[in-house]
Enzyme design. Structure first.
Site, PDB file in Angstrom:
ATOM      1  CB  CYS A  13      -1.001  -0.012   1.155  1.00 23.26           C
ATOM      2  SG  CYS A  13      -0.321   0.125   2.805  1.00 23.26           S
ATOM      3  CB  CYS A  87       0.336   0.780  -4.250  1.00 26.51           C
ATOM      4  SG  CYS A  87       1.271   0.037  -5.546  1.00 26.51           S
ATOM      5  CB  CYS A  91       3.049  -1.914  -7.922  1.00 28.83           C
ATOM      6  SG  CYS A  91       2.277  -1.516  -6.360  1.00 28.83           S
TER       7      CYS A  91
END
Length: 139
Positions: A13, A87, A91
């Site tokens: 997160c 997120c 990522c």
């Protein structure tokens, strides 16, 4: 000892201070040593959210000593399953990994009463994930 591959899961997160910490703690607690568990954040906070620590303590899991960690490409590469929780595009993507995005409320700025339903939703999802990851295990 068996030489079979132990599945690994990375929870991500933004701040690695709430959702990913709870998910990692539940999976670590429920899976014992059957699964390698990591958590990280794209912009980690200085400490884990105190309401999250309190909510987890209510279910007998102590995460007070956990420290938010920065998301690295190495952590993603070392994981079989990458679960993101808000997120966004931060990522890194590597072929061959399983990516899941769990839409969960953010506990940031919430009191423990507001964190409890998020905690319980995360536990249910982690239990389902554990069932999927260990479906072939018989011992």
């Amino acid at each position: 000892m068996s030489d079979t591959h132990k599945p690994s899961v990375l929870f991500v997160c933004v701040h690695n201070a709430g959702r990913s910490q709870m998910a990692a703690a539940f999976l670590t607690h429920l899976a014992a040593d059957r699964i390698e568990v990591r958590s990280a954040g794209s912009a980690p906070a200085e400490h884990v959210n105190p309401a999250v620590v309190e909510a987890m303590a209510e279910v007998g899991i102590d995460i007070a000593a956990e420290i938010p960690k920065v998301l690295t490409a190495e952590a993603v590469q070392a994981s079989d399953v990458v679960i993101t929780m808000g997120c966004g595009d931060a990522c890194p993507y590597f072929p061959g990994k399983t990516y899941l995005d769990w839409k969960l409320d953010d506990p940031a700025g919430q009191d423990v009463a507001a964190v409890r339903p998020i905690r319980d939703e995360i536990r249910a999802r982690v239990e389902n994930l554990l069932g999927e990851l260990t479906a072939g295990d018989h011992g």
